[in-house]
Design a protein around this motif. Structure first.
Motif, PDB file in Angstrom:
ATOM      1  N   ASP A 252       0.830  -1.210   0.000  1.00 27.88           N
ATOM      2  CA  ASP A 252       0.000   0.000   0.000  1.00 27.88           C
ATOM      3  C   ASP A 252       0.865   1.261   0.000  1.00 27.88           C
ATOM      4  OD1 ASP A 252      -2.305  -1.509  -0.012  1.00 27.88           O
ATOM      5  OD2 ASP A 252      -2.706  -1.256   2.134  1.00 27.88           O
ATOM      6  N   ALA A 253       2.002   1.198   0.700  1.00 26.87           N
ATOM      7  CA  ALA A 253       2.921   2.346   0.738  1.00 26.87           C
ATOM      8  C   ALA A 253       3.472   2.631  -0.659  1.00 26.87           C
ATOM      9  CB  ALA A 253       4.052   2.087   1.730  1.00 26.87           C
ATOM     10  N   ILE A 254       3.794   1.586  -1.396  1.00 25.89           N
ATOM     11  CA  ILE A 254       4.300   1.769  -2.758  1.00 25.89           C
ATOM     12  C   ILE A 254       3.225   2.417  -3.630  1.00 25.89           C
ATOM     13  CG2 ILE A 254       5.028   0.557  -4.860  1.00 25.89           C
ATOM     14  CD1 ILE A 254       6.477  -1.455  -3.014  1.00 25.89           C
ATOM     15  N   ILE A 255       1.993   1.930  -3.546  1.00 23.52           N
ATOM     16  CA  ILE A 255       0.897   2.507  -4.340  1.00 23.52           C
ATOM     17  C   ILE A 255       0.662   3.960  -3.943  1.00 23.52           C
ATOM     18  CG2 ILE A 255      -1.576   2.376  -4.854  1.00 23.52           C
ATOM     19  CD1 ILE A 255       0.196   0.188  -6.210  1.00 23.52           C
ATOM     20  N   GLU A 256       0.706   4.247  -2.651  1.00 22.43           N
ATOM     21  CA  GLU A 256       0.531   5.637  -2.197  1.00 22.43           C
ATOM     22  C   GLU A 256       1.625   6.540  -2.778  1.00 22.43           C
ATOM     23  OE1 GLU A 256       0.479   7.974   2.029  1.00 22.43           O
ATOM     24  OE2 GLU A 256      -0.573   6.037   1.958  1.00 22.43           O
ATOM     25  N   MET A 257       2.842   6.017  -2.832  1.00 22.36           N
ATOM     26  CA  MET A 257       3.940   6.784  -3.415  1.00 22.36           C
ATOM     27  C   MET A 257       3.690   7.040  -4.896  1.00 22.36           C
ATOM     28  SD  MET A 257       8.023   6.023  -3.361  1.00 22.36           S
ATOM     29  CE  MET A 257       8.125   6.301  -1.593  1.00 22.36           C
ATOM     30  N   MET A 258       3.214   6.028  -5.603  1.00 26.29           N
ATOM     31  CA  MET A 258       2.916   6.196  -7.030  1.00 26.29           C
ATOM     32  C   MET A 258       1.823   7.251  -7.229  1.00 26.29           C
ATOM     33  SD  MET A 258       5.070   4.125  -8.320  1.00 26.29           S
ATOM     34  CE  MET A 258       6.069   4.170  -6.848  1.00 26.29           C
ATOM     35  N   GLN A 259       0.861   7.308  -6.319  1.00 27.71           N
ATOM     36  CA  GLN A 259      -0.198   8.312  -6.400  1.00 27.71           C
ATOM     37  C   GLN A 259       0.369   9.723  -6.217  1.00 27.71           C
ATOM     38  OE1 GLN A 259      -2.737   6.539  -3.422  1.00 27.71           O
ATOM     39  NE2 GLN A 259      -3.999   5.511  -4.974  1.00 27.71           N
ATOM     40  N   GLU A 260       1.349   9.854  -5.350  1.00 28.21           N
ATOM     41  CA  GLU A 260       1.999  11.161  -5.156  1.00 28.21           C
ATOM     42  C   GLU A 260       2.776  11.568  -6.406  1.00 28.21           C
ATOM     43  OE1 GLU A 260       1.769  13.473  -2.652  1.00 28.21           O
ATOM     44  OE2 GLU A 260       0.131  12.135  -2.048  1.00 28.21           O
ATOM     45  N   ILE A 261       3.446  10.625  -7.020  1.00 21.62           N
ATOM     46  CA  ILE A 261       4.180  10.915  -8.259  1.00 21.62           C
ATOM     47  C   ILE A 261       3.203  11.315  -9.358  1.00 21.62           C
ATOM     48  CG2 ILE A 261       5.619   9.915 -10.078  1.00 21.62           C
ATOM     49  CD1 ILE A 261       6.927   8.182  -7.837  1.00 21.62           C
ATOM     50  N   ALA A 262       2.070  10.629  -9.427  1.00 21.98           N
ATOM     51  CA  ALA A 262       1.069  10.927 -10.461  1.00 21.98           C
ATOM     52  C   ALA A 262       0.596  12.372 -10.390  1.00 21.98           C
ATOM     53  CB  ALA A 262      -0.115   9.970 -10.334  1.00 21.98           C
ATOM     54  N   LYS A 263       0.551  12.927  -9.202  1.00 20.68           N
ATOM     55  CA  LYS A 263       0.116  14.324  -9.038  1.00 20.68           C
ATOM     56  C   LYS A 263       1.043  15.289  -9.769  1.00 20.68           C
ATOM     57  CE  LYS A 263      -2.056  13.535  -4.550  1.00 20.68           C
ATOM     58  NZ  LYS A 263      -1.953  13.774  -3.101  1.00 20.68           N
ATOM     59  N   ALA A 264       2.302  14.896  -9.961  1.00 18.31           N
ATOM     60  CA  ALA A 264       3.283  15.760 -10.622  1.00 18.31           C
ATOM     61  C   ALA A 264       3.254  15.615 -12.148  1.00 18.31           C
ATOM     62  CB  ALA A 264       4.685  15.437 -10.099  1.00 18.31           C
ATOM     63  N   ILE A 265       2.472  14.688 -12.648  1.00 20.64           N
ATOM     64  CA  ILE A 265       2.410  14.446 -14.091  1.00 20.64           C
ATOM     65  C   ILE A 265       1.273  15.276 -14.676  1.00 20.64           C
ATOM     66  CG2 ILE A 265       2.003  12.710 -15.880  1.00 20.64           C
ATOM     67  CD1 ILE A 265       3.213  10.649 -13.906  1.00 20.64           C
ATOM     68  N   PRO A 266       1.554  16.081 -15.696  1.00 25.46           N
ATOM     69  CA  PRO A 266       0.502  16.915 -16.300  1.00 25.46           C
ATOM     70  C   PRO A 266      -0.641  16.070 -16.866  1.00 25.46           C
ATOM     71  CG  PRO A 266       2.680  17.541 -17.111  1.00 25.46           C
ATOM     72  CD  PRO A 266       2.856  16.276 -16.330  1.00 25.46           C
ATOM     73  N   ASP A 267      -1.852  16.619 -16.806  1.00 27.93           N
ATOM     74  CA  ASP A 267      -3.032  15.918 -17.331  1.00 27.93           C
ATOM     75  C   ASP A 267      -2.932  15.654 -18.829  1.00 27.93           C
ATOM     76  OD1 ASP A 267      -4.224  15.688 -14.884  1.00 27.93           O
ATOM     77  OD2 ASP A 267      -5.534  17.436 -15.120  1.00 27.93           O
ATOM     78  N   SER A 268      -2.058  16.383 -19.508  1.00 32.96           N
ATOM     79  CA  SER A 268      -1.889  16.149 -20.946  1.00 32.96           C
ATOM     80  C   SER A 268      -1.428  14.720 -21.233  1.00 32.96           C
ATOM     81  CB  SER A 268      -0.901  17.151 -21.547  1.00 32.96           C
ATOM     82  OG  SER A 268       0.364  17.025 -20.928  1.00 32.96           O
ATOM     83  N   HIS A 269      -0.900  14.029 -20.214  1.00 31.11           N
ATOM     84  CA  HIS A 269      -0.453  12.643 -20.387  1.00 31.11           C
ATOM     85  C   HIS A 269      -1.606  11.656 -20.330  1.00 31.11           C
ATOM     86  CE1 HIS A 269       3.868  12.759 -20.861  1.00 31.11           C
ATOM     87  NE2 HIS A 269       3.854  13.805 -20.072  1.00 31.11           N
ATOM     88  N   LYS A 270      -2.826  12.143 -20.153  1.00 27.01           N
ATOM     89  CA  LYS A 270      -3.971  11.225 -20.172  1.00 27.01           C
ATOM     90  C   LYS A 270      -4.159  10.621 -21.558  1.00 27.01           C
ATOM     91  CE  LYS A 270      -6.424  12.972 -16.203  1.00 27.01           C
ATOM     92  NZ  LYS A 270      -7.674  13.446 -15.632  1.00 27.01           N
TER      93      LYS A 270
END
Length: 181
Positions: free
Chosen positions: A8-26
């Motif tokens: 769960d800690a790894i997934i939470e970390m990935m969620q934090e990284i995702a916040k830094a990725i611009p929505d244009s990457h959708k």
């Protein structure tokens, strides 16, 4: 928030990284590949690491001092940090590792996380081949998810095209791994 497990800690970390990725990457999500001790844990549940190693397809501005607190099985709080120094060129990878990677999760339609295949994860540990790498390899093999002949074939391919190491040492490490089956 405290994660309730290492996974769960790894997934939470990935969620934090995702916040830094611009929505244009959708339109074209950023792909990342979990490797190192975090990946070993996903296969064998045998060890936890104090850091997370990722191979990321694009340059992403990872939040500074990124870490997640999690509660281990004994009820003790631990931290896992993002490894800013990890670089996949430090180890050995087969050129087609992405084709065998196992999809884990898509976050916010813009960050797609994969797990290295067990064979590719083992190959990534052949260069350093420290005691913890040998233990990790044995734990991965013990899961029964490793195709021995595929591992040998992929590792030989990677060794033949890889650079930055003495080929004969890596071949010796590979033979030691073959004896672990």
């Amino acid at each position: 928030m405290i994660a309730t497990s290492f996974k769960d800690a790894i997934i939470e970390m990935m969620q934090e990284i995702a916040k830094a990725i611009p929505d244009s990457h959708k339109k074209t999500p950023v792909k990342a590949y979990l490797t190192g001790g975090g990946a070993v844990h996903y296969y064998s549940n045998s060890r936890v690491s104090d850091d997370v190693d990722l191979i990321i397809q694009y340059t992403v501005k990872i939040p500074e001092d990124l870490f997640v607190v999690w509660l281990n099985e004994e009820g003790t709080l631990e931290q896992v940090h993002y490894d800013y120094n990890y670089n996949s060129t430090f180890g050995l990878l087969h050129e087609d590792y992405e084709d065998r990677a196992i999809h884990m999760i898509m976050i916010e339609d813009k960050f797609e996380i994969y797990l290295l295949s067990p064979e590719d994860l083992i190959i990534s540990k052949l260069v350093r081949f420290a005691q913890n790498d040998e233990e990790d390899i044995q734990n991965i093999i013990n899961t029964g998810k490793v195709d021995k002949e595929l591992l040998r074939e992929l590792a030989k391919d990677a060794i033949n095209v890889g650079v930055g190491f003495q080929k004969n040492f890596i071949e010796i490490n590979l033979e030691q791994v073959m004896e672990m089956f």
